[in-house]
Design an enzyme around this catalytic site. Sequence first.
Site, PDB file in Angstrom:
ATOM      1  N   SER A 294       0.851  -1.191   0.000  1.00 13.16           N
ATOM      2  CA  SER A 294       0.000   0.000   0.000  1.00 13.16           C
ATOM      3  C   SER A 294       0.884   1.236   0.000  1.00 13.16           C
ATOM      4  CB  SER A 294      -0.918  -0.005   1.226  1.00 13.16           C
ATOM      5  OG  SER A 294      -1.801  -1.103   1.180  1.00 13.16           O
TER       6      SER A 294
ATOM      7  N   ASP B 217     -15.803  -7.910   0.920  1.00 12.89           N
ATOM      8  CA  ASP B 217     -15.154  -7.156   1.994  1.00 12.89           C
ATOM      9  C   ASP B 217     -15.660  -5.725   2.093  1.00 12.89           C
ATOM     10  OD1 ASP B 217     -13.728  -6.492  -0.379  1.00 12.89           O
ATOM     11  OD2 ASP B 217     -11.975  -5.915   0.777  1.00 12.89           O
TER      12      ASP B 217
END
Length: 411
Positions: A123, A280
């Site tokens: 990330s 999710d």
Amino acid sequence: MKKPLSGLLVKPAGADCNMACQYCFYNDKGSLYPGPKQHRMDDAVLKEMTRQMMVHGESEVSFCWQGGEPTLMGIDFFRRAVDYQMQYGRGKTVGNAIQTNGLLIDQNWADFLFDYRFLTGISLDGPQHIHDRYRRMAGGAASWAKTTDATKRLLDRGVSVNALSVLNDYSARYPDEIYGFLKEAGLSYMQFIPCVETDPAAPGRAAPYSVSSDDYGRFLCRIFDLWLADFQDGRPATSIRFFESLLFSYADIIPPDCSLMDECGIYLVVEHNGDVYSCDFFVTPENRLGNVMTDRLDNMLNSVAQKNFGKQKKSLPSACLNCAYLRLCRGGCPKDRIRDPADNGMNHFCGAYKMFFDHAGPELQNIVDVFREKQRSSGTIVREPSERVGRNQPCPCGSGRKYKKCCGAAV
């Protein structure tokens, strides 16, 4: 038709994280489990989840480990996960992917991820001023230096690394800078994730850090031009998942990106305690399908509840149903349709998609046409429209690699 059980998205530490990113969509999911402060998948759940996946899954299955921050589980947890995969594998091919903020990635982690061929998503939003804008630790400390150090450590070890960059109100202004930074860092596989979340101070409205549709559209157009300019011998030198997924759509083949599919519900999410959810982005009590300790994964994937969840994607406003681009975007991800009443039920990024398709559509179609002509010239059988791509077949992005080694690697 029964859906094949081929992929799980696993949250072994739940929403627990060693960062406090302002735009995180999963942070509040910890409230679903108000017991112990720490949420960790125990060995019984790990073993049973893996056993079911290997016994009832397809010949090729994948585990995607996310969070929160999955590395909070420690390396030994993932060693056991791999051991169980081998124990119950029965000759199946298993792929593992992990998404991490990189803060805990030391040399031992890098060695493990390389040795067991974990596809690793890091990330990283871009240069320091962009990344540290919203990606900070609980005390407010910056995270860019640690994340970039981890990225270099992984790449130096030979780990397959993808960059996952969140686009927000700030970062969307810097497409050239982000693309150049990621390339220079050695990250040739990129995924740009547009952020739109609900404003806690004004429920139903987009949070201030969300990227606007216009800004996202301009970002996509510019990144596409940069991506295209880097082609070498007619093939992409960098991989941008959204563009390459769209090539499937332009080729009338089911794309690997679920947001571009006709229906949702092609995979399952497993929380730390074994609870299973539809997606999710929809980890909510109403979307809980069961638990791996009492229910079968393949049955939950093909349950009435999951089928109904998947079909909701088709519930689109008339403006979408009559749009020339519907076959390409399929209304986008449902999570992006429910944020702002001003959108009137349409995707928050509808304008962005239209802007992008107007700009890039002809060239994307040309890439597909050129690739198919090469197939015909070489005597390769051209797939029929809407046929699912085999993992050993050439990737429609035109890279020359097999699908499982190219766009399929991130699925």
